[in-house]
Write a protein that holds these residues in place. Structure first.
Motif, PDB file in Angstrom:
ATOM      1  N   ARG A 156       0.818  -1.214   0.000  1.00  0.00           N
ATOM      2  CA  ARG A 156       0.000   0.000   0.000  1.00  0.00           C
ATOM      3  C   ARG A 156       0.853   1.265   0.000  1.00  0.00           C
ATOM      4  O   ARG A 156       0.575   2.217  -0.723  1.00  0.00           O
ATOM      5  CB  ARG A 156      -0.943   0.012   1.210  1.00  0.00           C
ATOM      6  CG  ARG A 156      -2.233  -0.757   0.979  1.00  0.00           C
ATOM      7  CD  ARG A 156      -3.236  -0.474   2.076  1.00  0.00           C
ATOM      8  NE  ARG A 156      -2.942  -1.211   3.288  1.00  0.00           N
ATOM      9  CZ  ARG A 156      -3.423  -2.413   3.564  1.00  0.00           C
ATOM     10  NH1 ARG A 156      -4.196  -3.030   2.690  1.00  0.00           N
ATOM     11  NH2 ARG A 156      -3.131  -3.029   4.690  1.00  0.00           N
ATOM     12  N   LYS A 157       1.910   1.267   0.822  1.00  0.00           N
ATOM     13  CA  LYS A 157       2.671   2.503   1.009  1.00  0.00           C
ATOM     14  C   LYS A 157       3.723   2.739  -0.068  1.00  0.00           C
ATOM     15  O   LYS A 157       4.023   3.887  -0.399  1.00  0.00           O
ATOM     16  CB  LYS A 157       3.350   2.486   2.386  1.00  0.00           C
ATOM     17  CG  LYS A 157       2.392   2.685   3.540  1.00  0.00           C
ATOM     18  CD  LYS A 157       3.154   3.061   4.798  1.00  0.00           C
ATOM     19  CE  LYS A 157       2.199   3.524   5.885  1.00  0.00           C
ATOM     20  NZ  LYS A 157       2.911   4.024   7.077  1.00  0.00           N
ATOM     21  N   VAL A 158       4.315   1.664  -0.586  1.00  0.00           N
ATOM     22  CA  VAL A 158       5.456   1.826  -1.494  1.00  0.00           C
ATOM     23  C   VAL A 158       5.151   1.314  -2.896  1.00  0.00           C
ATOM     24  O   VAL A 158       5.364   2.012  -3.889  1.00  0.00           O
ATOM     25  CB  VAL A 158       6.706   1.117  -0.929  1.00  0.00           C
ATOM     26  CG1 VAL A 158       7.887   1.276  -1.869  1.00  0.00           C
ATOM     27  CG2 VAL A 158       7.060   1.673   0.451  1.00  0.00           C
ATOM     28  N   VAL A 159       4.647   0.079  -2.991  1.00  0.00           N
ATOM     29  CA  VAL A 159       4.469  -0.534  -4.306  1.00  0.00           C
ATOM     30  C   VAL A 159       3.347   0.128  -5.094  1.00  0.00           C
ATOM     31  O   VAL A 159       3.496   0.401  -6.292  1.00  0.00           O
ATOM     32  CB  VAL A 159       4.218  -2.057  -4.164  1.00  0.00           C
ATOM     33  CG1 VAL A 159       3.977  -2.688  -5.534  1.00  0.00           C
ATOM     34  CG2 VAL A 159       5.405  -2.730  -3.485  1.00  0.00           C
ATOM     35  N   SER A 192      10.220  -0.775  10.049  1.00  0.00           N
ATOM     36  CA  SER A 192      11.003  -0.312   8.898  1.00  0.00           C
ATOM     37  C   SER A 192      10.851   1.197   8.728  1.00  0.00           C
ATOM     38  O   SER A 192       9.772   1.760   8.972  1.00  0.00           O
ATOM     39  CB  SER A 192      10.542  -1.018   7.619  1.00  0.00           C
ATOM     40  OG  SER A 192      10.754  -2.412   7.707  1.00  0.00           O
ATOM     41  N   ASP A 193      11.921   1.840   8.278  1.00  0.00           N
ATOM     42  CA  ASP A 193      11.898   3.295   8.128  1.00  0.00           C
ATOM     43  C   ASP A 193      10.781   3.759   7.199  1.00  0.00           C
ATOM     44  O   ASP A 193      10.128   4.776   7.462  1.00  0.00           O
ATOM     45  CB  ASP A 193      13.250   3.782   7.591  1.00  0.00           C
ATOM     46  CG  ASP A 193      14.353   3.641   8.628  1.00  0.00           C
ATOM     47  OD1 ASP A 193      14.063   3.184   9.751  1.00  0.00           O
ATOM     48  OD2 ASP A 193      15.509   3.990   8.311  1.00  0.00           O
ATOM     49  N   HIS A 205       8.279   6.790   8.926  1.00  0.00           N
ATOM     50  CA  HIS A 205       8.984   8.079   8.859  1.00  0.00           C
ATOM     51  C   HIS A 205       8.020   9.248   9.084  1.00  0.00           C
ATOM     52  O   HIS A 205       8.400  10.271   9.675  1.00  0.00           O
ATOM     53  CB  HIS A 205       9.739   8.222   7.540  1.00  0.00           C
ATOM     54  CG  HIS A 205       8.879   8.292   6.324  1.00  0.00           C
ATOM     55  ND1 HIS A 205       8.357   9.473   5.847  1.00  0.00           N
ATOM     56  CD2 HIS A 205       8.425   7.319   5.482  1.00  0.00           C
ATOM     57  CE1 HIS A 205       7.638   9.228   4.772  1.00  0.00           C
ATOM     58  NE2 HIS A 205       7.645   7.950   4.530  1.00  0.00           N
ATOM     59  N   GLU A 206       6.773   9.126   8.638  1.00  0.00           N
ATOM     60  CA  GLU A 206       5.807  10.204   8.840  1.00  0.00           C
ATOM     61  C   GLU A 206       5.467  10.356  10.321  1.00  0.00           C
ATOM     62  O   GLU A 206       5.350  11.480  10.839  1.00  0.00           O
ATOM     63  CB  GLU A 206       4.544   9.942   8.023  1.00  0.00           C
ATOM     64  CG  GLU A 206       4.765  10.005   6.521  1.00  0.00           C
ATOM     65  CD  GLU A 206       3.531   9.584   5.736  1.00  0.00           C
ATOM     66  OE1 GLU A 206       2.629   8.966   6.345  1.00  0.00           O
ATOM     67  OE2 GLU A 206       3.476   9.863   4.533  1.00  0.00           O
ATOM     68  N   ALA A 207       5.306   9.229  11.013  1.00  0.00           N
ATOM     69  CA  ALA A 207       5.000   9.272  12.440  1.00  0.00           C
ATOM     70  C   ALA A 207       6.165   9.859  13.231  1.00  0.00           C
ATOM     71  O   ALA A 207       5.958  10.552  14.237  1.00  0.00           O
ATOM     72  CB  ALA A 207       4.661   7.876  12.951  1.00  0.00           C
ATOM     73  N   VAL A 208       7.385   9.600  12.794  1.00  0.00           N
ATOM     74  CA  VAL A 208       8.562  10.173  13.447  1.00  0.00           C
ATOM     75  C   VAL A 208       8.611  11.679  13.205  1.00  0.00           C
ATOM     76  O   VAL A 208       8.852  12.478  14.116  1.00  0.00           O
ATOM     77  CB  VAL A 208       9.848   9.490  12.941  1.00  0.00           C
ATOM     78  CG1 VAL A 208      11.082  10.220  13.480  1.00  0.00           C
ATOM     79  CG2 VAL A 208       9.877   8.031  13.368  1.00  0.00           C
ATOM     80  N   ASP A 209       8.364  12.085  11.961  1.00  0.00           N
ATOM     81  CA  ASP A 209       8.367  13.515  11.631  1.00  0.00           C
ATOM     82  C   ASP A 209       7.310  14.271  12.432  1.00  0.00           C
ATOM     83  O   ASP A 209       7.515  15.426  12.811  1.00  0.00           O
ATOM     84  CB  ASP A 209       8.127  13.715  10.131  1.00  0.00           C
ATOM     85  CG  ASP A 209       9.276  13.224   9.277  1.00  0.00           C
ATOM     86  OD1 ASP A 209      10.386  13.035   9.838  1.00  0.00           O
ATOM     87  OD2 ASP A 209       9.078  13.018   8.065  1.00  0.00           O
ATOM     88  N   ARG A 219      12.584   7.185  17.398  1.00  0.00           N
ATOM     89  CA  ARG A 219      13.538   6.144  17.020  1.00  0.00           C
ATOM     90  C   ARG A 219      14.723   6.228  17.972  1.00  0.00           C
ATOM     91  O   ARG A 219      15.246   7.310  18.224  1.00  0.00           O
ATOM     92  CB  ARG A 219      14.000   6.358  15.581  1.00  0.00           C
ATOM     93  CG  ARG A 219      15.146   5.448  15.163  1.00  0.00           C
ATOM     94  CD  ARG A 219      15.522   5.682  13.721  1.00  0.00           C
ATOM     95  NE  ARG A 219      16.688   4.871  13.355  1.00  0.00           N
ATOM     96  CZ  ARG A 219      17.041   4.596  12.108  1.00  0.00           C
ATOM     97  NH1 ARG A 219      16.322   5.067  11.110  1.00  0.00           N
ATOM     98  NH2 ARG A 219      18.089   3.843  11.863  1.00  0.00           N
ATOM     99  N   PHE A 220      15.137   5.065  18.511  1.00  0.00           N
ATOM    100  CA  PHE A 220      16.290   5.072  19.400  1.00  0.00           C
ATOM    101  C   PHE A 220      17.205   3.894  19.076  1.00  0.00           C
ATOM    102  O   PHE A 220      16.796   2.915  18.431  1.00  0.00           O
ATOM    103  CB  PHE A 220      15.864   5.042  20.875  1.00  0.00           C
ATOM    104  CG  PHE A 220      15.104   3.801  21.277  1.00  0.00           C
ATOM    105  CD1 PHE A 220      15.755   2.695  21.796  1.00  0.00           C
ATOM    106  CD2 PHE A 220      13.721   3.754  21.145  1.00  0.00           C
ATOM    107  CE1 PHE A 220      15.059   1.565  22.176  1.00  0.00           C
ATOM    108  CE2 PHE A 220      13.006   2.628  21.528  1.00  0.00           C
ATOM    109  CZ  PHE A 220      13.675   1.518  22.035  1.00  0.00           C
ATOM    110  N   THR A 221      18.459   4.004  19.494  1.00  0.00           N
ATOM    111  CA  THR A 221      19.461   2.980  19.206  1.00  0.00           C
ATOM    112  C   THR A 221      19.999   2.400  20.504  1.00  0.00           C
ATOM    113  O   THR A 221      19.892   3.015  21.581  1.00  0.00           O
ATOM    114  CB  THR A 221      20.625   3.564  18.386  1.00  0.00           C
ATOM    115  OG1 THR A 221      21.220   4.641  19.125  1.00  0.00           O
ATOM    116  CG2 THR A 221      20.121   4.099  17.048  1.00  0.00           C
TER     117      THR A 221
END
Length: 290
Positions: free
Chosen positions: A103-106, A236-237, A241-245, A251-253
């Protein structure tokens, strides 16, 4: 030997029924039946046992099928060799991908691909289940997972960066893990049946047993529970990425490891001849992933 009749045989073997083969080829069931009967008459052997509910290759059909497939591949290769590359893709392209990635990429890539190739039609199957692409007549599967040995051909399209994510509220309440071992005391959101998470770091792999208060067989389920603040998830990024923005997820390491990397693969049945529709779509998707 009639190419149209060979096509019916191959499609019927893949689909498991003449009716399904007829639908895929845009034929009436009667026409498909007649073409198969004509092929059997020409060969002088029954190739399929047919009933109202089932269809199966005879021993003669099993022996002949690889030759029929080779004839069709050679014909397609011959036609492609004399068509100008600018002609683009044509025909029906059958694709499968996981629900979220599809849905998001393909899907956006498909939209642009169809606009650039007016003669192509696309049938997209979105599922998180592992699809038998040969049995279902799929031209191309997009998979994000370690691949098992098989007779299928796989081409690596891109890396698939993953990381640990949680909501700010969860981390404020429970603290942010600093090392892999810290995850033991946290609520983790994991795929169904997953007992351990693996992390790569320092030239070796760390494995930690996770306490999964919530599990799901879909990455979408894990993402939604992560957004709801129920715990930590490996995502997966491209998915978050929208939720992070927006500040919904952080996101943490960890100091001693990162989630083991995966790759995005294009999987297809044969390397002898890759139809232009498949080759061009793989190139379009690969470009988009960059």
């Amino acid at each position: 030997m009639d190419i149209a009749s060979l096509t019916v045989l191959v499609e019927a073997a893949n689909a498991g029924s003449l009716a399904a083969a007829a639908r895929r080829l845009g034929l009436s069931p009667l026409t498909a039946t007649r073409r198969l009967a004509a092929l059997e008459a020409e060969i002088g052997a029954r190739l399929m046992q047919r009933s109202t509910r089932s269809l199966a290759l005879t021993p003669e059909g099993e022996a002949f099928l690889p030759y029929a497939q080779a004839i069709l591949e050679n014909e397609a290769a011959a036609l492609a060799s004399v068509r100008p590359s600018a002609a683009g893709a044509s025909g029906l392209l059958r694709l499968t991908a996981s629900a979220a990635f599809g849905r998001k990429v393909v899907a956006p890539v498909i939209a642009d691909f169809m606009k650039a190739n007016p003669q192509v039609c696309v049938d997209l199957l979105l599922t998180d289940a592992l699809v038998d692409i040969v049995a279902q007549g799929i031209d191309l599967a997009i998979r994000i997972a370690p691949l098992k040995d098989s007779t299928l051909i796989a081409r690596r399209l891109s890396t698939n960066p993953r990381a640990l994510y949680a909501t700010p509220a969860y981390l404020d309440e429970h603290g942010t893990p600093g090392v892999v071992a810290d995850l033991i005391r946290h609520q983790c959101l994991a795929f169904s049946g997953t007992m351990h998470w693996s992390f790569a770091g320092g030239g070796h792999t760390n494995r930690v047993q996770v306490r999964a208060r919530f599990s799901a067989n879909s990455i979408e389920g894990l993402r939604e529970m992560c957004l709801a603040g129920l715990g930590i998830a490996i995502l997966s990024d491209w998915d978050v990425h929208e939720a992070v923005d927006d500040g919904q997820l952080v996101r943490f390491t960890l100091a001693d490891g990162e989630p083991e990397p995966l790759a995005i693969w294009a999987v297809y049945p044969s390397s002898r001849f890759v139809p232009p529709k498949v080759r061009l779509f793989m190139a379009a998707l690969e470009t988009a992933l960059r």
